[in-house]
Design an enzyme around this catalytic site. Sequence first.
Site, PDB file in Angstrom:
ATOM      1  N   SER A 165      26.413  30.254  -0.426  1.00  0.00           N
ATOM      2  CA  SER A 165      26.420  29.250   0.307  1.00  0.00           C
ATOM      3  C   SER A 165      27.816  28.928   0.763  1.00  0.00           C
ATOM      4  O   SER A 165      28.129  29.811   1.880  1.00  0.00           O
ATOM      5  CB  SER A 165      26.120  27.805  -0.699  1.00  0.00           C
ATOM      6  OG  SER A 165      25.943  26.522  -0.138  1.00  0.00           O
ATOM      7  N   ASP A 321      26.904  25.916   7.185  1.00  0.00           N
ATOM      8  CA  ASP A 321      27.474  26.969   6.384  1.00  0.00           C
ATOM      9  C   ASP A 321      26.526  28.148   6.333  1.00  0.00           C
ATOM     10  O   ASP A 321      25.636  27.968   7.186  1.00  0.00           O
ATOM     11  CB  ASP A 321      27.409  26.277   4.787  1.00  0.00           C
ATOM     12  CG  ASP A 321      26.275  26.011   4.280  1.00  0.00           C
ATOM     13  OD1 ASP A 321      25.257  25.931   5.219  1.00  0.00           O
ATOM     14  OD2 ASP A 321      26.221  25.793   3.035  1.00  0.00           O
ATOM     15  N   ASP A 325      22.105  25.319   5.109  1.00  0.00           N
ATOM     16  CA  ASP A 325      21.772  24.328   4.414  1.00  0.00           C
ATOM     17  C   ASP A 325      22.720  22.968   4.214  1.00  0.00           C
ATOM     18  O   ASP A 325      22.154  21.928   3.922  1.00  0.00           O
ATOM     19  CB  ASP A 325      21.366  24.554   2.883  1.00  0.00           C
ATOM     20  CG  ASP A 325      22.375  25.017   2.044  1.00  0.00           C
ATOM     21  OD1 ASP A 325      23.497  25.253   2.347  1.00  0.00           O
ATOM     22  OD2 ASP A 325      22.018  25.186   0.788  1.00  0.00           O
TER      23      ASP A 325
END
Length: 604
Positions: A165, A321, A325
Amino acid sequence: MLQETLNELTASNFSMLNDCFDKISAWLNDSSINDEDKQEILSLIKNKKTEELRDRFYRDLEFGTGGMRGVLGMGANRLNKYVIRRAVQGVANYIKKFGSEGCSRGVAIAHDSRNFSNEFAKEAACVLAANGIKSYLFPTLQTTPCLSFAIRRLNCISGFCITASHNPPQYNGIKVYWEYGSQIISPQDEEILSHVFALKNYSDAKYISFSQGIDQGFIQFISENTIDDYFNDLQNLSILKDNSKKDFEIVYTPLHGTGKIPTLRALNNFGFKNVFVVPEQGEPNGNFPTVKKPNPEEADALSLAISYAKKRNSKYIFATDPDSDRLGIAVFDPNMSKGLMKSQAKDDYIILNGNQTACLIIDFILSARKNSGILKPQHKIIKTIVTSDLVANICNSYGVDCFNTLTGFKWIAGLVQKWENEKNGFEYLFGTEESFGYMPNNNVRDKDAIGAMCQAAEMLAFIEDQNKSLCEYLFEIFEKYGAWQEHLINVDLYGEEGSLKISKMMQTMREKPLMEWCGEKVVNIIDYLIPETQVKYQIPKSNVLQFLLTDGSKISMRPSGTEPKLKFYLSVCTKETDTQAAYQRTLNKIDILSKEVHRFIELF
């Protein structure tokens, strides 16, 4: 030679490694680990890097209820192909419980732009193939929301996304999904964890080569048709009239991640064709050379985008990112940036926090649907327990129920799945959490920055039609519901010592809680480890504490489930006739509460 090296570990100068000896020995003796990767550890031993060795072996890299995330490198507490293989083998053993049907349904696999993401995706597919389980790989890097969509569209039993992430470049990870398109929750999470933990050796992971997996038909690539279906499905989110103003420029940065191609495609499909992509950050790059962290929550990550927006006289900035998401939004507002919202300003731009973005989008969606006659009583919105209660107030004013879940979109998606299983007639409309996450589409069961960006763009077109600024829209909301502000304090605590500190802080606050903050008494403590609390609020067990104060302020604290940190969430609302004065009072109280929290942290 190897035995001599292992014997050296027992010497007095390696005493701090005594409880790590078995893990280091197992690594160096494991036949499935190649000599080059063993050499990385042998070099640390030779150079007496005891602290580094301990950090790499004091534990196995934690496989949590959603997957794992860690620093890249060799060792048991690092993210590498051997750790990936063993984790995937655990998931494979669970899938095989469902027989030939589960194996043939297969696993969808996506990866982002991080270093080794492509390799790890293939490693996962090779382990699955060796177990007789099909896998469906995206041919190139792909977003998390598209993976979630593909799991449901292809009727897969599970899914993996190789990503860390928004973490720094030295991290990577794997998210594990189940057939409903979200990350694993009960009962799959605990059962999968038991299978993963049952594997003691890296050599327990079955493995064939990628070419063998292709030749045997166990590894296939996902077609463009599935990706097309994702974008076609996004179109159902559009609620704005075609004659709305859409020609304003949006400056966009994917922060070296997966977002460039899907963002341009999605926004163009919605009629927003004037999108400028920050050139230095437009292409995938796992080193993220222009930022310390590819996190749209952090102002520094938006510096380049803001610089371009200033040069181009652009009012709006979007950022995602690496796995697309999370969505960040910044807006040009020179007055607010020097005034009431200066704490959120960078140059002349206001960087909205996740709660503000959520409230703006939700109010826009509900008002637009109400005005168009398509808002229904069965529509429902979901937020997490640490997300602003302003969301619930907005929903209530439109007659829409707002539900709470634990932090994480697997819980939001799990509640949606529960509604579907119960066939109670509820229709999911939107979900959000404070950390820049939004789930606008029922066919994507995780955060979806691409879909949320399309809705945000329509919201901007709506305010452009009304000749108002986004901050003016926000303060109109404050005028109706009170001046709200939330603030997040992250306490980064790395390694074994950090983990112990986190446990100590949570234990201290449970056993001897602070009963007064900034002169305001605590009127209620909500502890989600207590069964009675779980029943009362219909929330699963979780290591979360919340303190409600006499003035309505709320302080929440919880260890992060994906990062080595403790999080404090502050939420304050002030209601006065003068909205700007109320907002200033709210900011003042946030500042005082922040100092109180930091004083508590300094005790440890």
